[in-house]
Design an enzyme around this catalytic site. Structure first.
Site, PDB file in Angstrom:
ATOM      1  N   GLY A   3       0.834  -1.203   0.000  1.00  0.00           N
ATOM      2  CA  GLY A   3       0.000   0.000   0.000  1.00  0.00           C
ATOM      3  C   GLY A   3       0.863   1.244   0.000  1.00  0.00           C
ATOM      4  O   GLY A   3       2.095   1.164  -0.043  1.00  0.00           O
ATOM      5  N   PHE A   4       0.211   2.356   0.066  1.00  0.00           N
ATOM      6  CA  PHE A   4       0.913   3.645   0.013  1.00  0.00           C
ATOM      7  C   PHE A   4       1.892   3.794   1.180  1.00  0.00           C
ATOM      8  O   PHE A   4       3.106   3.911   0.981  1.00  0.00           O
ATOM      9  CB  PHE A   4      -0.158   4.747  -0.008  1.00  0.00           C
ATOM     10  CG  PHE A   4       0.307   6.101   0.413  1.00  0.00           C
ATOM     11  CD1 PHE A   4       1.390   6.713  -0.208  1.00  0.00           C
ATOM     12  CD2 PHE A   4      -0.352   6.790   1.438  1.00  0.00           C
ATOM     13  CE1 PHE A   4       1.813   7.977   0.184  1.00  0.00           C
ATOM     14  CE2 PHE A   4       0.052   8.044   1.825  1.00  0.00           C
ATOM     15  CZ  PHE A   4       1.142   8.643   1.203  1.00  0.00           C
ATOM     16  N   ILE A   5       1.411   3.720   2.393  1.00  0.00           N
ATOM     17  CA  ILE A   5       2.300   3.918   3.552  1.00  0.00           C
ATOM     18  C   ILE A   5       3.206   2.694   3.723  1.00  0.00           C
ATOM     19  O   ILE A   5       4.405   2.827   3.977  1.00  0.00           O
ATOM     20  CB  ILE A   5       1.487   4.186   4.836  1.00  0.00           C
ATOM     21  CG1 ILE A   5       0.628   5.448   4.661  1.00  0.00           C
ATOM     22  CG2 ILE A   5       2.415   4.344   6.045  1.00  0.00           C
ATOM     23  CD1 ILE A   5      -0.334   5.734   5.802  1.00  0.00           C
ATOM     24  N   ASN A  40      -2.828  -8.324  -0.083  1.00  0.00           N
ATOM     25  CA  ASN A  40      -3.744  -8.988  -1.029  1.00  0.00           C
ATOM     26  C   ASN A  40      -4.040  -8.101  -2.246  1.00  0.00           C
ATOM     27  O   ASN A  40      -4.887  -8.439  -3.067  1.00  0.00           O
ATOM     28  CB  ASN A  40      -5.045  -9.409  -0.330  1.00  0.00           C
ATOM     29  CG  ASN A  40      -5.869  -8.211   0.116  1.00  0.00           C
ATOM     30  OD1 ASN A  40      -5.495  -7.055  -0.102  1.00  0.00           O
ATOM     31  ND2 ASN A  40      -7.001  -8.484   0.734  1.00  0.00           N
ATOM     32  N   GLY A  85      -3.627  -1.940  -2.329  1.00  0.00           N
ATOM     33  CA  GLY A  85      -2.203  -1.761  -2.639  1.00  0.00           C
ATOM     34  C   GLY A  85      -1.943  -2.189  -4.079  1.00  0.00           C
ATOM     35  O   GLY A  85      -2.852  -2.649  -4.768  1.00  0.00           O
ATOM     36  N   LEU A  95      -0.486  -2.986   8.887  1.00  0.00           N
ATOM     37  CA  LEU A  95      -1.074  -1.857   8.157  1.00  0.00           C
ATOM     38  C   LEU A  95      -2.250  -2.283   7.283  1.00  0.00           C
ATOM     39  O   LEU A  95      -2.964  -1.437   6.762  1.00  0.00           O
ATOM     40  CB  LEU A  95      -0.002  -1.195   7.253  1.00  0.00           C
ATOM     41  CG  LEU A  95       0.878  -0.105   7.884  1.00  0.00           C
ATOM     42  CD1 LEU A  95       1.733  -0.664   9.010  1.00  0.00           C
ATOM     43  CD2 LEU A  95       1.773   0.521   6.830  1.00  0.00           C
ATOM     44  N   TYR A 151     -16.066   2.593  10.028  1.00  0.00           N
ATOM     45  CA  TYR A 151     -14.607   2.540   9.910  1.00  0.00           C
ATOM     46  C   TYR A 151     -13.967   2.907  11.246  1.00  0.00           C
ATOM     47  O   TYR A 151     -13.115   2.193  11.759  1.00  0.00           O
ATOM     48  CB  TYR A 151     -14.161   3.487   8.798  1.00  0.00           C
ATOM     49  CG  TYR A 151     -12.669   3.581   8.631  1.00  0.00           C
ATOM     50  CD1 TYR A 151     -11.921   2.464   8.309  1.00  0.00           C
ATOM     51  CD2 TYR A 151     -12.005   4.798   8.792  1.00  0.00           C
ATOM     52  CE1 TYR A 151     -10.544   2.542   8.146  1.00  0.00           C
ATOM     53  CE2 TYR A 151     -10.635   4.897   8.631  1.00  0.00           C
ATOM     54  CZ  TYR A 151      -9.905   3.764   8.310  1.00  0.00           C
ATOM     55  OH  TYR A 151      -8.557   3.856   8.165  1.00  0.00           O
TER      56      TYR A 151
END
Ligand code: UDP
Length: 320
Positions: free
Chosen positions: A10-12, A32, A36, A76, A149
């Site tokens: 993913g991004f981070i 998965n 990402g 994350l 969320y």
């Protein structure tokens, strides 16, 4: 040192992987690819000490093996982005709850320290600015999808802290505030990649609501530095930390700044929340972290302010 990063594509996560590798750690990524992408880790694949498996954290056999093989776990993997959360609430709740449950369970068996990334969403509609880690939390009603969320991540926090208290599993919880930088996708509604892409293609820049709502944007490079320092510090177990930046800007001013910095011909358009997300959508007006606690524990000083971050994002998006 070997780190497992769930959600590492993913991004981070991909920035974290890169920074850990750069300091000589080994890194294993489990992702998965739901939000990402392989592109995020393309540059890492050839590096010694890097490995990745495309699979779900819910695949407990794979996860257990990867936890066994690592010294520490950065968890994350989660459903992210307000748009995704509103559109796929079942997936959001299940991914966040079950994913964290299996990661903590596997880590507890082998006593591997876990860093859980939570979110500033847990502060909900809190109006006491800035938000401190010990503040009461003000979450909206359950018929408004957005709050699922916050609640799912909050349950993750409770569970992580419970594992520390009851089972002595070393865990640290980090509440990430709006984190931005190159590689963040606009697909799930995040404002900066959205605005930059709109500006670069001279499409209308979509300001949701009045645009008077404010956010404070943290640079991903600063955030991953903080994650590593909080993982490395021994006295962070069972603690919750805010990580982000305190300097606010209104979304309307952000749109103007992006337009100006890109030299774009885009017009600014105002889109009602009902259209942008769903009927009855609730946004928060302000969201600012109190960073006193994190500054006490580790040396945390944001290195990039908004203009520098935007420059990097614009450069990245232009190159795409
Ligand atoms: N936003 C906007 N236009 C967009 C995307 C987002 O005006 O194209 C607004 C959004 O409603 C929120 C702020 O920008 O008020 C930040 O949105 P983002 O999804 O990046 O993060 P959030 O703070 O909502 O988690």
């Amino acid at each position: 040192m070997k780190a497992l990063i769930t959600g590492g594509a993913g991004f981070i996560g991909s920035h974290l992987a890169e920074t850990l590798l750069a300091r000589g750690d080994r890194v294993a990524v489990l992702d998965n690819l739901s939000t990402g992408s392989m592109q995020n880790i393309a540059g890492l694949k050839r590096l010694p000490g890097f490995e990745y498996i495309v699979d779900d954290v819910l695949n407990q056999r794979v996860l257990a093996e990867m936890v066994d093989d690592a010294d520490v776990v950065y968890h994350l993997a989660a459903a992210v982005g307000v748009k995704l959360v509103v559109e796929s609430p079942v997936r959001t709740i299940e991914t966040n709850l079950k994913g964290t449950e299996v990661v903590l369970e596997a880590a507890a068996k082998k006593r591997k320290k876990v860093l859980l990334t939570s979110t500033s969403e847990v502060y909900g509609k809190g109006a006491k600015i800035p938000f401190g880690e010990d503040d009461d939390l003000l979450i909206g009603p359950s018929n408004k999808g957005r709050w699922s969320y916050a609640c799912s991540k909050l349950m993750d926090e409770f569970l992580a802290i419970a594992y520390w208290k009851e089972r002595k599993l070393p865990v640290v919880v980090v509440r990430l505030f709006n984190t931005v930088g190159p590689r963040q996708t606009g697909r799930y509604g995040m404002v900066i990649p959205n605005f930059v892409r709109q500006a670069l293609t001279n499409k209308p820049i979509t300001i949701y609501g009045t645009g008077k709502q404010q956010r404070a944007f943290g640079y991903v490079g600063d955030v991953v530095g903080a994650l590593m320092a909080l993982m490395d510090a021994e006295n962070t177990n069972g603690e919750v930390f805010n990580v982000g930046n305190e300097v606010e800007i209104s979304i309307e001013d952000l749109a103007k700044l992006v337009k100006q910095m890109t030299g774009s011909a885009s017009e600014l358009v105002y889109v009602p929340y009902d259209e942008a997300y769903e009927a009855g959508f609730e946004d928060m007006q302000r969201r600012v972290p109190d960073l006193n606690k994190v500054r006490k524990w580790i040396s945390y000083q944001p290195s990039h302010q908004l203009r520098d971050i935007l420059e990097k994002v614009i450069e990245y998006e232009r190159a795409r």
